[in-house]
Scaffold this motif. Structure first.
Motif, PDB file in Angstrom:
ATOM      1  N   THR A 238       0.875  -1.248  -0.071  1.00 25.34           N
ATOM      2  CA  THR A 238       0.041  -0.132   0.110  1.00 25.34           C
ATOM      3  C   THR A 238       0.815   1.209   0.033  1.00 25.34           C
ATOM      4  O   THR A 238       2.256   1.371   0.229  1.00 25.34           O
ATOM      5  N   GLN A 239       0.236   2.451  -0.074  1.00 21.79           N
ATOM      6  CA  GLN A 239       0.781   3.699   0.038  1.00 21.79           C
ATOM      7  C   GLN A 239       0.684   4.154   1.658  1.00 21.79           C
ATOM      8  O   GLN A 239       0.863   5.520   1.914  1.00 21.79           O
ATOM      9  N   GLY A 240       0.048   3.327   2.317  1.00 23.30           N
ATOM     10  CA  GLY A 240      -0.281   3.831   3.728  1.00 23.30           C
ATOM     11  C   GLY A 240      -1.300   2.911   4.220  1.00 23.30           C
ATOM     12  O   GLY A 240      -2.428   2.788   3.749  1.00 23.30           O
ATOM     13  N   VAL A 241      -1.092   2.307   5.596  1.00 26.34           N
ATOM     14  CA  VAL A 241      -1.811   1.248   6.174  1.00 26.34           C
ATOM     15  C   VAL A 241      -3.078   1.733   6.928  1.00 26.34           C
ATOM     16  O   VAL A 241      -4.060   1.174   6.864  1.00 26.34           O
ATOM     17  N   ALA A 242      -3.079   3.166   7.214  1.00 25.28           N
ATOM     18  CA  ALA A 242      -4.257   3.615   8.270  1.00 25.28           C
ATOM     19  C   ALA A 242      -5.340   3.836   7.269  1.00 25.28           C
ATOM     20  O   ALA A 242      -6.488   3.173   7.720  1.00 25.28           O
ATOM     21  N   GLY A 243      -5.306   4.500   6.425  1.00 21.62           N
ATOM     22  CA  GLY A 243      -6.337   4.931   5.418  1.00 21.62           C
ATOM     23  C   GLY A 243      -6.841   3.587   4.604  1.00 21.62           C
ATOM     24  O   GLY A 243      -8.109   3.249   4.679  1.00 21.62           O
ATOM     25  N   ASN A 244      -5.913   2.699   4.176  1.00 24.19           N
ATOM     26  CA  ASN A 244      -6.370   1.285   3.638  1.00 24.19           C
ATOM     27  C   ASN A 244      -7.232   0.654   4.423  1.00 24.19           C
ATOM     28  O   ASN A 244      -8.127  -0.237   4.037  1.00 24.19           O
ATOM     29  N   ARG A 245      -6.680   0.338   5.861  1.00 22.01           N
ATOM     30  CA  ARG A 245      -7.409  -0.350   6.651  1.00 22.01           C
ATOM     31  C   ARG A 245      -8.789   0.135   6.983  1.00 22.01           C
ATOM     32  O   ARG A 245      -9.647  -0.619   7.041  1.00 22.01           O
ATOM     33  N   VAL A 254     -17.112  -4.037   9.108  1.00 23.35           N
ATOM     34  CA  VAL A 254     -16.597  -4.182  10.702  1.00 23.35           C
ATOM     35  C   VAL A 254     -15.668  -3.295  11.181  1.00 23.35           C
ATOM     36  O   VAL A 254     -15.402  -2.356  10.378  1.00 23.35           O
ATOM     37  N   PRO A 255     -15.631  -2.971  12.461  1.00 20.87           N
ATOM     38  CA  PRO A 255     -14.709  -2.042  12.861  1.00 20.87           C
ATOM     39  C   PRO A 255     -13.457  -1.955  12.530  1.00 20.87           C
ATOM     40  O   PRO A 255     -12.835  -3.083  12.313  1.00 20.87           O
ATOM     41  N   ASN A 256     -12.777  -0.845  12.625  1.00 20.16           N
ATOM     42  CA  ASN A 256     -11.392  -0.798  12.238  1.00 20.16           C
ATOM     43  C   ASN A 256     -10.630  -1.780  12.952  1.00 20.16           C
ATOM     44  O   ASN A 256      -9.701  -2.212  12.365  1.00 20.16           O
ATOM     45  N   GLU A 257     -10.583  -1.802  14.232  1.00 17.13           N
ATOM     46  CA  GLU A 257      -9.814  -2.800  14.950  1.00 17.13           C
ATOM     47  C   GLU A 257      -9.726  -4.058  14.610  1.00 17.13           C
ATOM     48  O   GLU A 257      -9.164  -5.114  14.937  1.00 17.13           O
ATOM     49  N   LYS A 258     -10.849  -4.454  13.792  1.00 22.76           N
ATOM     50  CA  LYS A 258     -10.973  -5.892  13.307  1.00 22.76           C
ATOM     51  C   LYS A 258     -10.268  -6.295  12.201  1.00 22.76           C
ATOM     52  O   LYS A 258     -10.292  -7.364  11.445  1.00 22.76           O
ATOM     53  N   VAL A 259      -9.538  -5.164  11.779  1.00 26.39           N
ATOM     54  CA  VAL A 259      -8.698  -5.349  10.486  1.00 26.39           C
ATOM     55  C   VAL A 259      -7.204  -5.255  10.802  1.00 26.39           C
ATOM     56  O   VAL A 259      -7.212  -3.875  11.302  1.00 26.39           O
ATOM     57  N   HIS A 260      -6.322  -6.001  10.566  1.00 31.01           N
ATOM     58  CA  HIS A 260      -5.187  -5.768  10.755  1.00 31.01           C
ATOM     59  C   HIS A 260      -4.138  -5.711   9.358  1.00 31.01           C
ATOM     60  O   HIS A 260      -4.160  -6.549   8.710  1.00 31.01           O
ATOM     61  N   LEU A 261      -3.913  -4.653   8.841  1.00 26.22           N
ATOM     62  CA  LEU A 261      -3.039  -4.583   7.664  1.00 26.22           C
ATOM     63  C   LEU A 261      -1.599  -4.225   7.860  1.00 26.22           C
ATOM     64  O   LEU A 261      -1.291  -3.403   8.596  1.00 26.22           O
ATOM     65  N   LEU A 262      -0.836  -5.002   7.149  1.00 19.72           N
ATOM     66  CA  LEU A 262       0.553  -5.169   7.160  1.00 19.72           C
ATOM     67  C   LEU A 262       1.046  -4.775   5.846  1.00 19.72           C
ATOM     68  O   LEU A 262       0.545  -5.302   4.685  1.00 19.72           O
ATOM     69  N   THR A 263       2.249  -3.922   5.748  1.00 18.96           N
ATOM     70  CA  THR A 263       2.681  -3.701   4.593  1.00 18.96           C
ATOM     71  C   THR A 263       4.232  -3.562   4.722  1.00 18.96           C
ATOM     72  O   THR A 263       4.959  -2.846   5.493  1.00 18.96           O
ATOM     73  N   PHE A 528      21.691   9.507  14.099  1.00 15.77           N
ATOM     74  CA  PHE A 528      20.942   9.018  12.873  1.00 15.77           C
ATOM     75  C   PHE A 528      20.706   7.593  12.969  1.00 15.77           C
ATOM     76  O   PHE A 528      19.720   7.110  12.267  1.00 15.77           O
ATOM     77  N   GLU A 529      21.881   7.000  13.058  1.00 14.06           N
ATOM     78  CA  GLU A 529      21.881   5.236  12.910  1.00 14.06           C
ATOM     79  C   GLU A 529      21.028   4.668  14.053  1.00 14.06           C
ATOM     80  O   GLU A 529      20.444   3.462  13.741  1.00 14.06           O
ATOM     81  N   SER A 530      20.338   5.463  14.903  1.00 13.02           N
ATOM     82  CA  SER A 530      19.630   4.905  15.945  1.00 13.02           C
ATOM     83  C   SER A 530      18.321   5.025  15.578  1.00 13.02           C
ATOM     84  O   SER A 530      17.454   4.331  16.124  1.00 13.02           O
ATOM     85  N   VAL A 531      17.694   5.851  14.633  1.00 15.33           N
ATOM     86  CA  VAL A 531      16.419   6.006  14.253  1.00 15.33           C
ATOM     87  C   VAL A 531      15.734   4.994  13.362  1.00 15.33           C
ATOM     88  O   VAL A 531      16.433   4.377  12.367  1.00 15.33           O
ATOM     89  N   LYS A 532      14.792   4.292  13.746  1.00 25.37           N
ATOM     90  CA  LYS A 532      14.224   3.182  13.065  1.00 25.37           C
ATOM     91  C   LYS A 532      12.628   3.575  12.688  1.00 25.37           C
ATOM     92  O   LYS A 532      12.019   3.971  13.479  1.00 25.37           O
ATOM     93  N   LEU A 533      12.496   3.669  11.373  1.00 30.57           N
ATOM     94  CA  LEU A 533      11.243   4.039  10.668  1.00 30.57           C
ATOM     95  C   LEU A 533      10.152   2.945  10.840  1.00 30.57           C
ATOM     96  O   LEU A 533      10.475   1.877  10.133  1.00 30.57           O
ATOM     97  N   VAL A 534       9.110   3.133  11.398  1.00 33.29           N
ATOM     98  CA  VAL A 534       8.024   2.358  11.448  1.00 33.29           C
ATOM     99  C   VAL A 534       6.815   3.059  10.508  1.00 33.29           C
ATOM    100  O   VAL A 534       6.203   3.881  11.033  1.00 33.29           O
ATOM    101  N   GLN A 535       6.382   2.322   9.486  1.00 37.64           N
ATOM    102  CA  GLN A 535       5.143   2.552   8.791  1.00 37.64           C
ATOM    103  C   GLN A 535       4.274   1.830   8.265  1.00 37.64           C
ATOM    104  O   GLN A 535       3.115   2.103   7.738  1.00 37.64           O
ATOM    105  N   GLY A 536       4.531   0.280   8.559  1.00 38.22           N
ATOM    106  CA  GLY A 536       3.678  -0.465   7.781  1.00 38.22           C
ATOM    107  C   GLY A 536       2.889  -1.240   8.682  1.00 38.22           C
ATOM    108  O   GLY A 536       2.348  -2.499   8.072  1.00 38.22           O
ATOM    109  N   ASP A 537       2.435  -0.892   9.715  1.00 36.04           N
ATOM    110  CA  ASP A 537       1.462  -1.931  10.558  1.00 36.04           C
ATOM    111  C   ASP A 537       0.365  -0.990  11.008  1.00 36.04           C
ATOM    112  O   ASP A 537       0.624  -0.068  11.915  1.00 36.04           O
ATOM    113  N   SER A 538      -0.706  -1.422  10.822  1.00 27.24           N
ATOM    114  CA  SER A 538      -1.855  -0.472  11.298  1.00 27.24           C
ATOM    115  C   SER A 538      -2.119  -0.612  12.566  1.00 27.24           C
ATOM    116  O   SER A 538      -2.740   0.150  13.121  1.00 27.24           O
ATOM    117  N   ASP A 539      -1.727  -1.595  13.300  1.00 30.03           N
ATOM    118  CA  ASP A 539      -1.634  -1.772  14.782  1.00 30.03           C
ATOM    119  C   ASP A 539      -0.894  -0.764  15.523  1.00 30.03           C
ATOM    120  O   ASP A 539      -1.256  -0.379  16.596  1.00 30.03           O
TER     121      ASP A 539
END
Length: 789
Positions: A238-245, A254-263, A528-539
């Motif tokens: 996807t291009q973003g998990v929150a909107g697509n979920r 179903v309610p949003n929390e009943k869907v778990h979307l991973l990218t 810089f090296e300590s930063v971990k980007l998280v973008q792909g888990d709707s939970d």
């Protein structure tokens, strides 16, 4: 107690010089991806998974009289065969478009309410009508061929202008003349008056051709269902998990929390993967029905049928000018081909976005836009890199070159005469938006200088000696980026010394991990090296509007800046406790909290570690973590000027781009290396459409460009070396001053390449050709011109 020292403050400052805003930092993910260690959706598998295959219509238009699944169900390995009736019985809802667009009479956009599988009619070749799930993909494919579909063929219509005429075949009974939206913008009385009083009017009929996305990674999905929790999980690019979920949950009812979307990693999208598709609903249904995971993978041949396409407009454009060449008013009218169904944001690029971007960098007092968004028996339309922005700039630049030729005014002079000036900012454009910043003349001048435009005449003579035609074009562009929207800025300091940065945009090739880490480093001084980007888990990513519309750095950047301020506020309270000082005396700079007027300080990372390791009194934060949703970020206005030089072989019609220069104003540039890469990619896609890409259908609605054998994509040899320059004027609409760059290459390249080719062909008196300017089309135009000479 260990405290921060002056030497470590110096180390932090040096690190910021290396990794801070404006530095050409290499992409964090490249080491993983170039070694083949990326994790794309097809790399994921679950124990016991089954495989799905979709049965598609071979008719462009027809009434479904029956679907026979008996033979398919009896085949080896088949676990189930389902039709639209089954999904409807499960309560699945339709795919709709949420844009609040209205026709000129005030009525809302007419919805097609697409179901995942067709039940009444098929409306394009490739329309899904059933799907099979089996133990293996081969078994599922074999069984799909055994599904019998009885379709009563109807006449198909693929051209939007023809589809909008009375008596044309109707795709939907409730949508008269197939016009889902009759979009209008502007004061017609004032516009018509300006045209009536104009010294000159230039008119052009322009086709902006339909293109396929052809992302390197095809669409794919892996779905499962937990009966105990009644929760769906789907892994999908996807291009973003929150909107697509949220959209999937809406379709599943179903309610949003009943869907778990991973990218995971995403191998290209360009707008196409930012909507939900029928195949995803099918595998979610099957996973629940069978009680086991189900996987589906598209094939390149069906991608051409089922992935959303881009562009596809037939436009009549007009420009009114006074005797000196000052713009008085513009008009756009015509048709946008939305395909057989309306989902996602599809009508927006064809109507609203085209209008918002048409006036570009020019003082154009009045404008009218009249575009009918029309349904046809073709693949559905969607956003494609730029989504209305390149199209609008293309129309304007074509009009200017044509007007200059008709009025005998130098093309450069005509542009200069109509540029919006810096002292006119903020400038209320006739499109209804207000530009906050920009120096368009300076960008233009720099492009001329870098491209060595002055020496073009000499190069043209050299080309003529070699038997080639040489042409040049100079074109400006401006984009109105995505409309205001909130974004997530979540910062988590982990016990292992890493810092999680969570935001709702999603990287599919842009290099977010580095750029966002640079912003965070500049704000908080974290390594810089300590930063971990998280973008792909709707939970984890509970909010966000995804990546699109060149919004990522402005939207996520705003969220990061605001979240960082909250971290600093918490840090000051915690540092005051650790340093045994008053909170009012704590200052923050270069990644350290310091007691004002002393050398006593504590590094932010050390502070986070101590908070994890120990207990603090009531009222003192026990963590530096923040979970922040930003305020809506206004649109920004990236702009630039591109210069293209081409050589045309008059004997074959072959076009070669021999020089290319792009000077751009992207506001504050976070990472010039990433910006250059994004520009190169966008220019390549613009070149592809200008010279070779074109989805076509025959009279019966059958696609004739349904594979890479007959749909041409640019290769390395088709893309020239590019000279890239910058003239940044920071935006005033966001704290970083950024403007976005992801789609600008398309906006700059389409018009300059086409205008350059036409400049070369002007030796034969050729005034206009529509894209793509293939060798055959160019050769035929030359032959026709010779025949009439």
């Amino acid at each position: 107690m260990q405290e921060h020292t002056k030497s470590s403050s110096l180390e932090n400052a040096i690190a910021l010089q290396k990794y801070g805003v404006g530095q050409p930092v290499r992409r964090k993910e490249d080491d993983t991806l170039v070694r083949g260690k990326g994790r794309y959706t097809d790399d994921f598998n679950l124990p016991g998974q089954a495989y799905a295959y979709v049965v598609r219509s071979t008719h462009a238009h027809g009434v479904i009289r029956g679907i026979d699944t008996a033979a398919a169900k009896a085949m080896p390995g088949v676990l189930g065969v389902w039709t639209g009736t089954d999904l409807s019985a499960a309560g699945h809802g339709p795919f709709t478009c949420g844009l609040p667009l209205k026709s000129r009479d005030g009525t809302p956009l007419l919805q097609t309410n697409r179901m995942a599988l067709a039940t009444d009619k098929v409306r394009f070749v490739g329309d899904p009508v059933a799907f099979v799930v089996a133990e293996t993909l081969a078994q599922a494919r074999d069984a799909a061929e055994a599904v019998g579909i009885d379709v009563e063929p109807l006449t198909a219509v693929t051209d939007p202008e023809q589809a909008a005429q009375p008596g044309a075949p109707l795709l939907y009974d409730h949508i008269p003349n197939n016009v889902a939206l009759d979009y209008h913008y502007g004061d017609m009385e004032k516009v018509n008056a300006a045209f009536a009083g104009a010294a000159h009017v230039t008119k052009l009929d322009i086709e902006n051709t339909r293109v396929a996305v052809v992302s390197m990674e095809p669409r794919v999905g892996l779905a499962s269902y937990d009966k105990k929790t009644e929760r769906y999980t789907i892994q999908v690019p996807t291009q973003g998990v929150a909107g697509n979920r949220a959209n999937l949950a809406k379709n599943l009812k179903v309610p949003n929390e009943k869907v778990h979307l991973l990218t995971g990693n995403v191998g290209g999208s360009f707008g196409m993967k930012n909507i939900n598709y029928p195949e995803y609903m099918c595998i979610l249904f099957a996973a629940k029905e069978l009680g086991r995971p189900v996987k589906w993978l598209d094939e390149r041949s069906t991608s051409f049928l089922s992935d959303s396409h881009g562009r596809a407009q037939k436009i009549h454009a007009e420009l009114a000018l006074d005797a000196e060449g000052h713009f008085l008013a513009t008009k756009l009218s015509g048709y946008g081909n939305v395909g057989a169904y309306i989902t996602g944001v599809a009508p927006g690029p064809l109507s609203l976005n085209t209008g918002k971007n048409f006036s570009s960098v020019y003082r154009t007092p009045l404008m009218s836009i009249d575009i009918k968004v029309v349904l046809t028996n073709t693949t559905l339309m969607g956003a494609y890199r730029g989504a209305g922005r390149p199209e609008a700039n293309y129309y304007m630049e074509r009009l200017i070159d044509r007007a200059a030729d008709e009025m005998g005014i130098n093309r450069l002079t005509l542009r200069k005469r109509n540029f919006i000036k810096p002292n006119q900012m903020p400038f209320p454009a006739s499109s209804g938006v207000t530009y906050d910043s920009g120096d368009f003349q300076a960008v233009f001048n720099k492009a001329l200088e870098i491209s060595d435009y002055e020496s073009f005449a000499k190069r043209k003579k050299e080309s003529k000696k070699a038997g080639k035609l040489r042409g040049v074009a100079v074109g400006s562009y401006l984009e109105v980026t995505a409309p205001p929207g909130v974004e997530l800025g979540k910062i988590v300091f982990d016990p292992d010394g890493s810092v999680q940065l969570v935001t709702g945009t999603l990287d599919y090739g842009q290099g977010h991990a580095s750029a966002f880490a640079q912003v965070l480093c500049a704000q908080l001084g974290v390594p810089f090296e300590s930063v971990k980007l998280v973008q792909g888990d709707s939970d984890i990513v509970h909010t966000g509007n995804g990546t699109g519309g060149s919004r990522s750095i402005t939207a996520s950047g705003m969220a990061i800046v605001q979240a960082s301020k909250l971290v600093i506020e918490k840090g000051k309270r915690a540092a005051a406790h650790m340093l045994e000082a008053s909170e009012a005396d704590i200052e923050f700079a270069d990644g350290a909290f310091t007691i004002a007027g002393t050398d006593r300080s504590i590094d932010i990372m050390e502070l986070a570690k101590r908070l994890h390791d120990g207990k603090v009194p009531e009222g003192v934060p026990d963590r530096l973590d923040v979970d922040h949703t930003s305020e809506p970020v206004p649109s920004a206005f990236p702009n630039g000027c591109h210069v293209a030089e081409v050589e045309v072989d008059p004997d074959t019609g072959v076009v070669q781009i021999v020089r290319y220069t792009g000077v751009n104003d992207f506001g504050t540039v976070i990472n010039p290396m990433l910006v250059a890469g994004q520009l190169h990619g966008g220019v390549a896609q613009g070149i592809g459409q200008a010279l070779m890409e074109h989805i076509q259908y025959d009279e019966s609605g059958q696609p004739v460009t349904g594979s890479l054998l007959d749909y041409a994509l640019p290769r390395a040899e088709d893309i020239p070396a590019m000279t890239v320059g910058d003239h940044p004027v920071p935006a005033k609409s966001n704290p970083l001053g950024t403007k976005g760059c992801g789609e600008a290459g398309c906006a700059g390249s389409m018009s300059t390449v086409v205008n350059a080719v036409l400049d070369a062909l002007s030796d034969y008196g050729i005034k206009h050709l529509d894209m793509p300017l293939t060798s055959e089309r160019v050769w035929r135009a030359i032959q026709e011109a010779k025949g009439t000479a």
